[in-house]
Design a protein around this motif. Structure first.
Motif, PDB file in Angstrom:
ATOM      1  N   TRP A  31       0.841  -1.195   0.000  1.00 38.84           N
ATOM      2  CA  TRP A  31       0.000   0.000   0.000  1.00 38.84           C
ATOM      3  C   TRP A  31       0.879   1.250   0.000  1.00 38.84           C
ATOM      4  O   TRP A  31       0.649   2.177  -0.776  1.00 38.84           O
ATOM      5  CB  TRP A  31      -0.943  -0.013   1.208  1.00 38.84           C
ATOM      6  N   LEU A  32       1.882   1.262   0.869  1.00 36.26           N
ATOM      7  CA  LEU A  32       2.789   2.409   0.925  1.00 36.26           C
ATOM      8  C   LEU A  32       3.538   2.602  -0.385  1.00 36.26           C
ATOM      9  O   LEU A  32       3.695   3.730  -0.861  1.00 36.26           O
ATOM     10  CB  LEU A  32       3.787   2.248   2.078  1.00 36.26           C
ATOM     11  N   GLN A  33       3.985   1.521  -0.978  1.00 37.71           N
ATOM     12  CA  GLN A  33       4.722   1.627  -2.241  1.00 37.71           C
ATOM     13  C   GLN A  33       3.854   2.236  -3.336  1.00 37.71           C
ATOM     14  O   GLN A  33       4.339   3.010  -4.156  1.00 37.71           O
ATOM     15  CB  GLN A  33       5.261   0.264  -2.663  1.00 37.71           C
ATOM     16  N   ARG A  34       2.577   1.894  -3.354  1.00 40.39           N
ATOM     17  CA  ARG A  34       1.667   2.443  -4.358  1.00 40.39           C
ATOM     18  C   ARG A  34       1.353   3.915  -4.114  1.00 40.39           C
ATOM     19  O   ARG A  34       1.219   4.694  -5.053  1.00 40.39           O
ATOM     20  CB  ARG A  34       0.350   1.659  -4.379  1.00 40.39           C
ATOM     21  N   HIS A  35       1.196   4.290  -2.856  1.00 35.33           N
ATOM     22  CA  HIS A  35       0.630   5.607  -2.557  1.00 35.33           C
ATOM     23  C   HIS A  35       1.614   6.653  -2.034  1.00 35.33           C
ATOM     24  O   HIS A  35       1.293   7.847  -2.033  1.00 35.33           O
ATOM     25  CB  HIS A  35      -0.537   5.452  -1.576  1.00 35.33           C
ATOM     26  N   MET A  36       2.796   6.248  -1.617  1.00 39.19           N
ATOM     27  CA  MET A  36       3.753   7.220  -1.072  1.00 39.19           C
ATOM     28  C   MET A  36       4.124   8.330  -2.052  1.00 39.19           C
ATOM     29  O   MET A  36       4.196   9.492  -1.639  1.00 39.19           O
ATOM     30  CB  MET A  36       5.017   6.528  -0.559  1.00 39.19           C
ATOM     31  N   GLN A  67      -9.133   4.324   1.078  1.00 42.99           N
ATOM     32  CA  GLN A  67     -10.384   3.690   0.653  1.00 42.99           C
ATOM     33  C   GLN A  67     -10.102   2.315   0.044  1.00 42.99           C
ATOM     34  O   GLN A  67     -10.918   1.408   0.133  1.00 42.99           O
ATOM     35  CB  GLN A  67     -11.138   4.587  -0.336  1.00 42.99           C
ATOM     36  N   GLU A  68      -8.932   2.176  -0.519  1.00 44.78           N
ATOM     37  CA  GLU A  68      -8.509   0.887  -1.077  1.00 44.78           C
ATOM     38  C   GLU A  68      -8.491  -0.203   0.010  1.00 44.78           C
ATOM     39  O   GLU A  68      -8.642  -1.387  -0.283  1.00 44.78           O
ATOM     40  CB  GLU A  68      -7.108   1.068  -1.662  1.00 44.78           C
ATOM     41  N   LEU A  69      -8.329   0.202   1.255  1.00 46.80           N
ATOM     42  CA  LEU A  69      -8.242  -0.743   2.372  1.00 46.80           C
ATOM     43  C   LEU A  69      -9.596  -1.080   2.981  1.00 46.80           C
ATOM     44  O   LEU A  69      -9.664  -1.833   3.948  1.00 46.80           O
ATOM     45  CB  LEU A  69      -7.322  -0.177   3.459  1.00 46.80           C
ATOM     46  N   LYS A  70     -10.668  -0.528   2.425  1.00 42.99           N
ATOM     47  CA  LYS A  70     -11.998  -0.760   2.986  1.00 42.99           C
ATOM     48  C   LYS A  70     -12.323  -2.242   3.153  1.00 42.99           C
ATOM     49  O   LYS A  70     -12.900  -2.621   4.168  1.00 42.99           O
ATOM     50  CB  LYS A  70     -13.059  -0.074   2.135  1.00 42.99           C
ATOM     51  N   PRO A  71     -11.952  -3.114   2.218  1.00 44.20           N
ATOM     52  CA  PRO A  71     -12.243  -4.530   2.435  1.00 44.20           C
ATOM     53  C   PRO A  71     -11.452  -5.152   3.596  1.00 44.20           C
ATOM     54  O   PRO A  71     -11.812  -6.213   4.089  1.00 44.20           O
ATOM     55  CB  PRO A  71     -11.835  -5.198   1.120  1.00 44.20           C
ATOM     56  N   VAL A  72     -10.401  -4.465   4.031  1.00 44.53           N
ATOM     57  CA  VAL A  72      -9.524  -5.024   5.059  1.00 44.53           C
ATOM     58  C   VAL A  72      -9.697  -4.328   6.407  1.00 44.53           C
ATOM     59  O   VAL A  72      -9.725  -4.971   7.452  1.00 44.53           O
ATOM     60  CB  VAL A  72      -8.051  -4.918   4.606  1.00 44.53           C
ATOM     61  N   LEU A  73      -9.800  -2.997   6.400  1.00 46.87           N
ATOM     62  CA  LEU A  73      -9.938  -2.209   7.621  1.00 46.87           C
ATOM     63  C   LEU A  73     -11.268  -1.488   7.615  1.00 46.87           C
ATOM     64  O   LEU A  73     -11.724  -1.018   6.581  1.00 46.87           O
ATOM     65  CB  LEU A  73      -8.822  -1.159   7.724  1.00 46.87           C
ATOM     66  N   GLN A  74     -11.848  -1.364   8.781  1.00 53.14           N
ATOM     67  CA  GLN A  74     -13.126  -0.675   8.838  1.00 53.14           C
ATOM     68  C   GLN A  74     -13.112   0.434   9.880  1.00 53.14           C
ATOM     69  O   GLN A  74     -12.255   0.456  10.760  1.00 53.14           O
ATOM     70  CB  GLN A  74     -14.239  -1.662   9.152  1.00 53.14           C
ATOM     71  N   GLY A  75     -14.046   1.339   9.767  1.00 52.54           N
ATOM     72  CA  GLY A  75     -14.309   2.373  10.757  1.00 52.54           C
ATOM     73  C   GLY A  75     -13.103   3.102  11.297  1.00 52.54           C
ATOM     74  O   GLY A  75     -12.287   3.629  10.558  1.00 52.54           O
TER      75      GLY A  75
END
Length: 125
Positions: A31-36, A67-75
Motif C-alpha cells: 500500500w505504501l509503495q503504491r501511494h507514497m 479507501q482501497e483498504l476498505k475490504p480489510v480495515l473498517q471504521g
C-alpha cells in the motif's frame, strides 16, 4: 526511511483486519509503495507555509488511498491509519511555522476531519 517509519507505526497499532488477523507488513508495505509518491508530493506542498487548502489536499489524498483498504480495515481503524500517515508526513515536511497543523492532527478534531473527508469523497461508503 520515512516509508519504514510509517510502516512501523501502522503495524505497532496492533490493529486487526476484518479477517481478525493483525495488520502486517504484507498489506502495509505494498500500500505504501503504491501511494507514497502521491502522498509525499501533497506533503511537500506544505513546505512553503502550509495553507489550509494544502492540508485539505493531503488529507483527501490519504483518505482516497485508504479507501482501497476498505475490504480489510473498517471504521476507526481506517481513520487511525490515515491519521498516522498524515501525521508522519506533516512531521517530515511541514515547516516550523506551520505548528498549527501538528496541533490540529493531535486533537480529537482530526478524526472528525478524516470522517468528513471519507463521507464527502465516498458518500455511498
Amino acid at each position: 526511511m520515512l516509508k519504514q517509519q510509517i510502516m512501523t507505526t501502522l503495524i505497532a497499532f496492533g490493529t486487526t483486519t476484518r479477517a481478525g488477523v493483525p495488520l502486517g507488513e504484507d498489506l502495509v508495505l505494498p500500500w505504501l509503495q503504491r501511494h507514497m509518491p502521491t502522498l509525499v508530493s501533497k506533503a511537500q506542498a506544505l513546505r512553503d507555509g502550509a495553507t489550509w487548502t494544502e492540508v485539505g489536499a493531503l488529507l483527501e489524498a490519504a483518505v482516497s488511498a485508504a479507501q482501497e483498504l476498505k475490504p480489510v480495515l473498517q471504521g476507526t481503524a481506517r481513520a487511525q491509519f490515515v491519521l498516522a500517515v498524515v501525521q508522519a508526513l506533516v512531521r517530515e515536511f511541514a515547516p516550523p511555522s506551520a505548528a498549527w497543523i501538528g496541533m490540529l492532527l493531535h486533537s480529537p478534531v482530526a478524526y472528525w476531519l478524516i470522517e468528513m473527508a471519507f463521507k464527502r469523497l465516498f458518500p455511498n461508503g
